[in-house]
Design a protein around this motif. Structure first.
Motif, PDB file in Angstrom:
ATOM      1  N   GLY A 155       0.829  -1.191   0.000  1.00  0.00           N
ATOM      2  CA  GLY A 155       0.000   0.000   0.000  1.00  0.00           C
ATOM      3  C   GLY A 155       0.868   1.248   0.000  1.00  0.00           C
TER       4      GLY A 155
ATOM      5  N   ALA B 143       2.213   4.869   1.171  1.00  0.00           N
ATOM      6  CA  ALA B 143       2.413   5.464   2.486  1.00  0.00           C
ATOM      7  C   ALA B 143       1.400   6.579   2.717  1.00  0.00           C
ATOM      8  N   SER B 144       0.895   6.645   3.931  1.00  0.00           N
ATOM      9  CA  SER B 144       0.007   7.742   4.296  1.00  0.00           C
ATOM     10  C   SER B 144       0.846   8.987   4.569  1.00  0.00           C
ATOM     11  N   PRO B 145       0.236  10.179   4.544  1.00  0.00           N
ATOM     12  CA  PRO B 145       0.997  11.404   4.850  1.00  0.00           C
ATOM     13  C   PRO B 145       1.679  11.347   6.211  1.00  0.00           C
ATOM     14  N   VAL B 146       1.024  10.744   7.192  1.00  0.00           N
ATOM     15  CA  VAL B 146       1.613  10.661   8.536  1.00  0.00           C
ATOM     16  C   VAL B 146       2.845   9.763   8.523  1.00  0.00           C
ATOM     17  N   GLU B 147       2.762   8.628   7.810  1.00  0.00           N
ATOM     18  CA  GLU B 147       3.897   7.713   7.727  1.00  0.00           C
ATOM     19  C   GLU B 147       5.067   8.340   6.979  1.00  0.00           C
TER      20      GLU B 147
ATOM     21  N   GLU C  66       5.747  11.582   6.568  1.00  0.00           N
ATOM     22  CA  GLU C  66       6.162  12.906   7.046  1.00  0.00           C
ATOM     23  C   GLU C  66       7.630  12.988   7.461  1.00  0.00           C
TER      24      GLU C  66
ATOM     25  N   SER D 125       5.254  11.902  -2.576  1.00  0.00           N
ATOM     26  CA  SER D 125       5.086  10.776  -1.667  1.00  0.00           C
ATOM     27  C   SER D 125       4.296   9.630  -2.286  1.00  0.00           C
ATOM     28  N   SER D 126       3.511   9.916  -3.322  1.00  0.00           N
ATOM     29  CA  SER D 126       2.733   8.846  -3.944  1.00  0.00           C
ATOM     30  C   SER D 126       3.613   7.837  -4.662  1.00  0.00           C
TER      31      SER D 126
ATOM     32  N   SER E 103       6.540   3.627  -1.218  1.00  0.00           N
ATOM     33  CA  SER E 103       5.856   2.710  -0.324  1.00  0.00           C
ATOM     34  C   SER E 103       6.699   2.590   0.926  1.00  0.00           C
TER      35      SER E 103
END
Length: 261
Positions: free
Chosen positions: A38, A40-44, A46, A250-251, A254
């Motif tokens: 998946g 990465a989320s913005p929090v991961e 950052e 960031s997209s 992973s």
């Protein structure tokens, strides 16, 4: 006698199989390993650009007068650099690194540079290994990287302990790129195994971010330390150095947990 009888059939089959394997290996990239992960989320994600800047800062001789600063600069306060170690300081037994007291993010960061193509000691460190050579905590690790991590931990244990005691709300983060990422991962598992040496009570206080990580541990250890070690892998290898510096890309990344062989 037919023409087929004159052909070395077994040799031809063997050569074709080897050629097929070599072709598949040439086409294989890190993107194949991470295609099911998946995003990465913005929090991961950052901390990643910030930690990459800290790693790049290890290459500088003087942070107050940088020569290789990325766009926007390192965004570091030179007065918060606690320790800097060069190849002379480590005598080639570990890559250069720095310890940065990041008051803006309540973090004690130990950042390690990547492979130096001009340093024989870096190659010696990488080659100090063979399959099954070094057992650790029920699995296997890269012998040379573990030894380098031990050198750094022995040298900086007291410094890190004093900082963590002085700032009890700060996290301890190990970060590295390439060769340095493997050493950082080994440092993380060593500290988890020896938390009392640094006066750490909670495992969650320890983090590691391995950028373009070296494969340095067996899968069972990667799973066991997945809550501590984060591997950052770019799907656009050619642009890795630039993409690591920008959150807007960031997209393309992973974030998985731990790096394995």
């Amino acid at each position: 006698m037919s023409l087929a009888c004159c052909l070395p059939i077994l040799e031809c089959v063997y050569c074709l199989a080897c050629a097929r394997w070599a072709w598949q290996r040439c086409l294989h990239s890190a993107g194949h390993d991470s295609e099911t992960w998946g995003l990465a989320s913005p929090v991961e994600f950052e901390p990643v650009p910030r930690l990459c800047r800290y790693i790049l800062a290890v290459y500088e001789d003087d942070l107050a007068n940088p020569l290789w600063a990325p766009p926007g600069g390192y965004r570091m306060n030179p007065q918060w650099v606690v320790t800097r170690r060069t190849y002379d300081d480590t005598q080639g037994r570990a890559p250069p690194y720095l310890i940065y007291l990041d008051h803006d993010h309540n973090d004690v960061v130990l950042a390690i540079r990547g492979l130096n193509l001009a340093k024989e000691t870096d190659y010696a460190l990488l080659l100090d290994n063979r399959l099954g050579k070094r057992k650790f905590d029920g699995g296997y690790v890269h012998n040379g990287l573990l030894k380098a991590a031990g050198v750094i931990l022995d040298a900086e244990c007291d410094v890190l302990k004093d900082l963590l005691e002085k700032y009890p709300n700060y996290t301890l983060t190990f970060a590295g790129h390439s060769l340095g990422s493997g050493v950082a991962a080994m440092l993380a598992i060593l500290v988890v195994q020896n938390k009392e040496r640094l006066g750490i009570e909670e495992r969650k206080r320890i983090r590691c971010y391995a950028m373009a990580p070296a494969r340095c541990m067996s899968l069972n250890l990667a799973v066991r330390y997945a809550d501590v070690i984060n591997s950052v892998v770019s799907r656009m290898i050619f642009y890795l150095a630039h993409l690591l510096l920008w959150k807007t890309f960031s997209s393309h990344f992973s974030v998985c947990h731990a790096c394995y062989v």
